[in-house]
Every structure is written in structure tokens, then in C-alpha cells.
Design an enzyme around this catalytic site. Sequence first.
Site, short mmCIF file in Angstrom:
data_model
loop_
_atom_site.label_atom_id
_atom_site.label_comp_id
_atom_site.label_asym_id
_atom_site.label_seq_id
_atom_site.Cartn_x
_atom_site.Cartn_y
_atom_site.Cartn_z
N GLU A 1 -19.66 26.42 79.83
CA GLU A 1 -20.10 26.87 78.51
C GLU A 1 -20.60 25.69 77.68
OE1 GLU A 1 -20.53 29.87 78.28
OE2 GLU A 1 -19.00 30.90 79.44
N CYS B 1 -11.60 33.41 74.21
CA CYS B 1 -12.12 32.21 74.87
C CYS B 1 -13.02 31.42 73.92
CB CYS B 1 -12.91 32.58 76.13
SG CYS B 1 -11.89 33.27 77.45
N HIS C 1 -15.64 29.34 82.32
CA HIS C 1 -15.29 30.74 82.54
C HIS C 1 -15.25 30.99 84.04
CE1 HIS C 1 -16.01 32.71 78.44
NE2 HIS C 1 -14.88 33.19 78.91
#
Length: 192
Positions: A76, A139, A163
Site C-alpha cells: 500500500e 487497515c 495487504h
Amino acid sequence: MNVLISGFEPFGNREVNNSWEVAKRFEASNEIDVCRVPVSFRKSHDVIIDALRRKEYDLVILLGETAFTKDYVRLERLAINYKDSTKPDNDGYIACDEELVRNAPKAYFSTLPIKRLTAYLKELGHKVKITNSAGTFVCNSLYYHVLRYLEGNGSDTAALFLHLPVETEVVSMKEMEDTLAAILSYFNKSPF
């Protein structure tokens, strides 16, 4: 290199969370601390920030799981100042179109060389991809609060959120562990 790795407790009706299953495999290392965080908008970031206040880390790797990806691990790039959910977190809270922090930046970016890291991982055969959204659930909230804390305190600690797939048919637990080990190896060799 001192590293903090986190994984989430189980969520919803699942008995395990792949992020914790992967994280805890690294507990035996001398330079790695591992912590389990609650699936809670209000509590998850407190666990990590408390750890950051107690010890200086070079790198924080936050692990979460997603049902939206089955065939790769997501690196991410950023976290957004937003929360929204259709399901409650483990405290029973449902976020509805809200900012995480009022009057705060709209997003924080990881300071790590994610493109170089991704290219390195792909060369080794790992199933990885950069994505530009950690979602709008816990998250993302955790990632946003950790990046905000690090920047706000002028810390040199770098952070990255990964993730992991919920399903393990395409990317096995072993492959997820190997990907994390390769990331740690990369940063042990290359300054960031």
C-alpha cells in the site's frame, strides 16, 4: 535493523487472520518485535503507537488481510483520512463517511521506495502489486494514524502496509511469509 511487525486479530466470523498468522512466524528474531492489534477503529493504532513510544524502530511493517485480492500481496502506497464501512469492527462500530482526524492531511504516503521494492520482489518471483488505497476500514485507519504519528514526531522510522489475501489458494501462507522475509532482507541490504 530494529523492526516492528503487526498483524490483526481475527475479524467477523473467521477464526484466524492471515496477517497475524504470518506476523507471529517472525517472533523468534532478535531484531524483530511482533504485536497483535485489534480490529478496532479506536484501538488498533494505540497498540502500535505505544510500541513506538517504548522503542525506536527502523521499520514498521503493518499486515492486514483483504478479500478483494486473491492472487497477490498488496503493497500500500498511502493511507487516506477517511473511514467508511458496511460491517462493524470488532467493537461493533460502523463508520459512516467520516474523517479519521479532523483538519488533518487528506493522505499520508509511505516514505519507502515501494516501486524499487516491488521490482525486486517480482524479480524473485513473488506475487506482489502496488495499490493506492488501503481501503476505508481498520487497515487504512491503522496505517494513516501510524504514518501521521511518525511524521508528526519527526521520526526516521519508515512504515509500510501489506495487504495479504484472505484466501490462500493462489498465494499460500508460505508464499506470504517468504514475501515478508524478502522485504526484510531487501531493507537489511538497502538503505531507505
